[in-house]
Design a protein around this motif. Structure first.
Motif, short mmCIF file in Angstrom:
data_model
loop_
_atom_site.label_atom_id
_atom_site.label_comp_id
_atom_site.label_asym_id
_atom_site.label_seq_id
_atom_site.Cartn_x
_atom_site.Cartn_y
_atom_site.Cartn_z
N VAL A 91 28.91 18.72 -15.47
CA VAL A 91 29.10 17.27 -15.36
C VAL A 91 27.85 16.55 -15.84
N PHE A 92 28.05 15.49 -16.62
CA PHE A 92 26.98 14.62 -17.09
C PHE A 92 27.35 13.17 -16.80
N ILE A 93 26.34 12.36 -16.50
CA ILE A 93 26.54 10.92 -16.46
C ILE A 93 25.52 10.26 -17.38
N VAL A 94 25.82 9.04 -17.79
CA VAL A 94 24.88 8.23 -18.57
C VAL A 94 24.64 6.94 -17.80
N ARG A 95 23.38 6.65 -17.54
CA ARG A 95 23.00 5.38 -16.89
C ARG A 95 21.75 4.84 -17.57
N HIS A 96 21.81 3.58 -17.96
CA HIS A 96 20.67 2.89 -18.55
C HIS A 96 20.10 3.66 -19.75
N GLY A 97 21.00 4.24 -20.55
CA GLY A 97 20.57 4.94 -21.76
C GLY A 97 20.07 6.35 -21.53
N GLN A 98 20.06 6.83 -20.30
CA GLN A 98 19.63 8.18 -19.98
C GLN A 98 20.82 9.09 -19.72
N GLY B 220 16.49 12.13 -29.55
CA GLY B 220 15.65 11.12 -28.91
C GLY B 220 16.30 10.43 -27.73
N ILE B 221 17.38 11.02 -27.19
CA ILE B 221 18.04 10.45 -26.02
C ILE B 221 17.37 11.01 -24.77
N PRO B 222 16.89 10.17 -23.87
CA PRO B 222 16.24 10.67 -22.66
C PRO B 222 17.19 11.51 -21.81
#
Length: 304
Positions: free
Chosen positions: A196-203, A230-232
């Motif tokens: 599972v992954f989530i994305v919040r505030h570009g991270q 380059g994605i945090p």
């Protein structure tokens, strides 16, 4: 209805799939003392008579490690050579899935791993999309992910998947596509067979290994690609509430690839998923051997 590939590797030889049979007294059937892998193969879109296998070496190493939990010495190099021959023997013409399996093959009734014979087989089937690429709905399962202190979660042990099966069926019975399991600490662990992954505030945020997750190979690929883009990326515990307010949520796995989540419980998630879409497009290009930067991840098997 599954379309199985015509040949299986069974008891040390390649035989017709329908001839590969196990006794009802097989030890692994009764005690879940098996371990499996799973990898995808596709016909090379650019070169006829070639098959592309994604991260074959990593899949074979993980299965070899899983076999060690069963006290079975099965080198990764042996698994890899058999899988390559399996592909050549079957001559697949469409996207397919390979299932290698190690197991206790004795006909005894005592639950043990010592003084019991082990074996290894491989079969395959045609496989397109395992989950809808348009997005899935998820239920928070009432079942919890096992803990590593009671079960070796670094391996894909077959007996462990009773929890995944319970969670998946519970979710589908309630009108959802997939389940998300929490761990014993109440943090997000994984889906029934996906990370599972989530994305919040570009991270990009995903549970770390200490959250009782499987060491997913697609997960590792996504983290590597994201960092290269380059994605945090942050690996840390995730609370249930974060799932519900995330900008994006997606699942990853060999079968699921990169699958967006459109709804969790009764919370609709944003339909704009720029990071999920970018990663999915990148992984597709890599698996089709169209990205020179990651060619080492793709094994090319010639059928001619």
């Amino acid at each position: 209805m599954h379309n199985f590939l015509p040949f299986a590797y069974f008891e040390g030889q390649f035989i017709p799939f329908e001839s590969a049979k196990l006794s009802i007294a097989t030890h692994a059937l009764h005690y879940g003392t098996g371990a499996f892998g799973g990898l995808r193969g596709i016909p090379d879109p650019q070169h006829p008579h070639q098959i592309l296998l994604f991260r074959l070496d990593r899949h074979c190493k993980r299965l070899s490690d899983s076999a060690r939990f069963l006290q079975f010495d099965l080198p990764a190099s042996t698994i890899e050579s058999i899988i390559v021959e399996f592909v050549k023997k079957n001559q697949p013409t469409t996207s397919f899935y390979i299932r290698p399996f190690v197991y206790t093959s004795d006909l005894g009734i005592a639950p043990r791993l010592h003084n019991v014979a082990k074996d290894f087989f491989v079969y395959g089937l045609e496989l397109g999309d395992y989950l809808s690429p348009e997005g899935v709905s998820c239920r928070i399962s009432s079942w919890y992910r096992q803990e590593d202190r009671s079960l070796p979660l670094r391996g894909k042990i077959s007996g462990a998947y009773i929890t995944s099966s319970l969670a998946k069926t519970e979710a589908v019975g309630a009108g959802f596509d997939e389940a998300i399991l929490m761990n014993a600490q109440g943090k997000v662990s994984e889906a029934s067979g996906m990370n599972v992954f989530i994305v919040r505030h570009g991270q990009i945020i995903t549970p770390g290994y200490e959250q009782d997750i499987l060491e997913g190979i697609t997960r590792d690929s996504i983290l590597t690609v994201a960092r290269d883009l380059g994605i945090p990326v942050v690996e840390r515990p995730i609370d249930k509430s974060e799932l519900l307010i995330a900008d994006e949520v997606f699942l990853s796995g060999t079968a699921a690839k990169v699958t967006p989540v459109r709804r969790i419980e009764n919370y609709e998630l944003p339909s704009h998923r720029p990071i999920t879409d970018k990663l999915r497009e990148k992984l597709t290009a890599i698996t089709e051997n169209r990205d020179p930067q990651y060619q080492a991840w793709v094994s090319v098997v010639s059928l001619s």
